[in-house]
Design a protein around this motif. Structure first.
Motif, mmCIF file in Angstrom:
data_model
loop_
_atom_site.group_PDB
_atom_site.id
_atom_site.type_symbol
_atom_site.label_atom_id
_atom_site.label_comp_id
_atom_site.label_asym_id
_atom_site.label_seq_id
_atom_site.Cartn_x
_atom_site.Cartn_y
_atom_site.Cartn_z
ATOM 1 N N MET A 94 0.820 -1.207 0.000
ATOM 2 C CA MET A 94 0.000 0.000 0.000
ATOM 3 C C MET A 94 0.856 1.260 0.000
ATOM 4 O O MET A 94 0.526 2.254 -0.620
ATOM 5 N N SER A 95 1.965 1.196 0.746
ATOM 6 C CA SER A 95 2.838 2.359 0.855
ATOM 7 C C SER A 95 4.196 1.892 1.339
ATOM 8 O O SER A 95 4.286 0.961 2.144
ATOM 9 N N ALA A 96 5.267 2.496 0.810
ATOM 10 C CA ALA A 96 6.617 2.098 1.223
ATOM 11 C C ALA A 96 7.562 3.289 1.174
ATOM 12 O O ALA A 96 7.446 4.160 0.311
ATOM 13 N N ASN A 97 8.504 3.304 2.116
ATOM 14 C CA ASN A 97 9.522 4.353 2.172
ATOM 15 C C ASN A 97 10.876 3.657 2.322
ATOM 16 O O ASN A 97 11.200 3.133 3.385
ATOM 17 N N TYR A 98 11.645 3.618 1.215
ATOM 18 C CA TYR A 98 12.903 2.863 1.187
ATOM 19 C C TYR A 98 14.103 3.770 1.436
ATOM 20 O O TYR A 98 14.047 4.984 1.242
ATOM 21 N N THR A 99 15.219 3.129 1.824
ATOM 22 C CA THR A 99 16.492 3.840 1.944
ATOM 23 C C THR A 99 17.322 3.579 0.689
ATOM 24 O O THR A 99 16.990 2.707 -0.120
ATOM 25 N N ASP A 100 18.414 4.307 0.527
ATOM 26 C CA ASP A 100 19.272 4.126 -0.648
ATOM 27 C C ASP A 100 19.878 2.731 -0.713
ATOM 28 O O ASP A 100 20.202 2.239 -1.788
ATOM 29 N N MET A 101 20.050 2.077 0.446
ATOM 30 C CA MET A 101 20.644 0.743 0.473
ATOM 31 C C MET A 101 19.611 -0.376 0.361
ATOM 32 O O MET A 101 19.939 -1.560 0.487
ATOM 33 N N GLY A 102 18.359 -0.004 0.104
ATOM 34 C CA GLY A 102 17.313 -1.024 -0.047
ATOM 35 C C GLY A 102 16.630 -1.397 1.246
ATOM 36 O O GLY A 102 15.854 -2.357 1.284
ATOM 37 N N GLY A 103 16.908 -0.647 2.310
ATOM 38 C CA GLY A 103 16.211 -0.888 3.571
ATOM 39 C C GLY A 103 14.817 -0.291 3.537
ATOM 40 O O GLY A 103 14.439 0.416 2.600
ATOM 41 N N VAL A 104 14.045 -0.583 4.564
ATOM 42 C CA VAL A 104 12.672 -0.098 4.645
ATOM 43 C C VAL A 104 12.505 0.753 5.907
ATOM 44 O O VAL A 104 12.625 0.238 7.014
ATOM 45 N N LYS A 105 12.286 2.061 5.710
ATOM 46 C CA LYS A 105 11.962 2.907 6.859
ATOM 47 C C LYS A 105 10.558 2.583 7.355
ATOM 48 O O LYS A 105 10.303 2.523 8.547
ATOM 49 N N GLU A 106 9.651 2.397 6.390
ATOM 50 C CA GLU A 106 8.273 2.031 6.702
ATOM 51 C C GLU A 106 7.663 1.368 5.477
ATOM 52 O O GLU A 106 7.874 1.812 4.351
ATOM 53 N N ILE A 107 6.916 0.287 5.695
ATOM 54 C CA ILE A 107 6.182 -0.339 4.598
ATOM 55 C C ILE A 107 4.845 -0.821 5.145
ATOM 56 O O ILE A 107 4.768 -1.374 6.243
#
Length: 358
Positions: free
Chosen positions: A148-161
């Motif tokens: 539904m919604s995702a906020n990724y980091t430059d290294m492919g991590g997930v701040k929030e999903i």
């Protein structure tokens, strides 16, 4: 309990006749309700009939003990009777569990939220690992996942999903995943080889049906803005991202994964309804807990529920004190061993509470 089981069996037999009646079948809405009730009772009736068969076998064995038999035959008969009595107790316990009130949310789809906690980039990478773990588990179960919604980091991590898991019984198994998950490992960014501890939080909400949550459009503030991609780069030149604020509760949901503003709005509303329903249910639970202080377990999401220790290759669930040495398989979606034990523990505690209140 036996009177209740007799009543359930009679009701099951009535339903069996009703759902086979052509006149009832013609009334599809009514027929579907009866079919569901019939299915809900089936496991209980099958187990109760097994119990009655065991009771009959015990009665026959006791009568045979009164007969004049040789010692060897008597020993065999006593062993058989012991086995039947043991089986009877086990079936009675299973019946008590089957009679426990079912969670009305168990068959619903699930809205899951994973957020990186303490640990910076490593926490975000762990969040991505958890999302992959639940995705693989959903595949094993034949469930469908929609982000539904995702906020990724430059290294492919997930701040929030935030994602929806669609499938029969999804909530009944995934509801035990709510809480703080802790990882202990050497991060890829660590040059000194030191083990770091990071966390991610998981929230599991039953997705409500429209009739369960009515949202007044006047209670919503809807803002639109431009989407952004990995690391803040622009992925859209139009105002397609949507932020919805539910004014009475202050709940805010943002969705920007789709290029269409309407699709983002629809996704955001699905998440918003789940969060509003969760807030309502938590308020009810708090009222219930205050009224009955003996209730076991708080369900507090701030509790640390599980540790993933990479150096030792183990997963420990702190709620039931269970450790398995299959970290790789667990992260690949092999969750059932621990989830099954969590279900058994939950049922046992609920059974204790039910018996204590009787």
């Amino acid at each position: 309990m036996l009177d209740k089981l007799e009543f359930i069996e009679r009701r099951y037999e009535e339903l069996s006749k009703a759902i086979a009646d052509p006149e009832v079948i013609a009334r599809q809405d009514e027929w579907k309700k009866l079919v569901k009730e019939h299915a809900d009772l089936e496991d209980i009736v099958v187990k109760y009939r097994e119990y009655k068969t065991i009771e009959q076998d015990i009665a026959v064995a006791r009568e045979m003990l009164k007969e004049k038999l040789d010692e060897e035959s008597l020993d065999m008969l006593r062993d058989e009777l012991d086995a039947l009595e043991e089986r009877k107790e086990k079936v009675l316990h299973e019946l008590r569990l089957l009679l426990l009130p079912k969670d009305p949310n168990d068959e619903k789809n699930v809205v899951m939220e994973i957020r990186a906690g303490a640990g910076g980039e490593e926490a975000a990478l762990f969040g991505a690992d958890l999302f992959r773990m639940y995705s693989r588990y959903a595949e094993r179960k034949g469930w469908r996942i929609e982000v539904m919604s995702a906020n990724y980091t430059d290294m492919g991590g997930v701040k929030e999903i935030i994602f929806v898991v669609e499938g029969k019984g999804a909530y009944s198994r995934l509801k035990y995943e709510s809480g703080v998950h802790r990882v202990q490992r050497i991060p890829t960014t660590e040059s000194g080889g030191r083990i770091h501890t990071s966390t991610a939080t998981v929230a599991v909400l039953p997705e409500p049906e429209d009739i369960e949550v009515e949202i007044n459009p006047d209670d919503l503030r809807i803002d639109v803005f431009r989407s952004s991609g990995h690391g803040g780069q622009s992925v859209n030149t139009t105002d397609s991202a949507v932020r919805i604020t539910h004014l009475p509760t202050g709940i805010v949901v943002t969705c920007q994964d789709e290029r269409s503003q309407q699709k983002n709005k629809e996704k955001a509303m699905r998440v918003l309804k789940a969060r509003v329903l969760d807030a309502i249910q938590r308020e009810r639970e708090q009222e219930y807990a205050q009224a009955r202080k003996s209730q076991v377990g708080t369900g507090d999401r701030s509790e640390r529920i599980r540790t993933y220790n990479f150096p030792q290759g183990r997963v420990t669930d702190h709620r039931i004190g269970m450790t398995i040495y299959n970290l790789e398989g667990f992260l690949d979606g092999d969750l059932d061993e621990i989830i099954n034990e969590l279900i058994i523990n939950d049922q046992t505690e609920r059974l204790k509470n039910t018996q204590a209140s009787q």
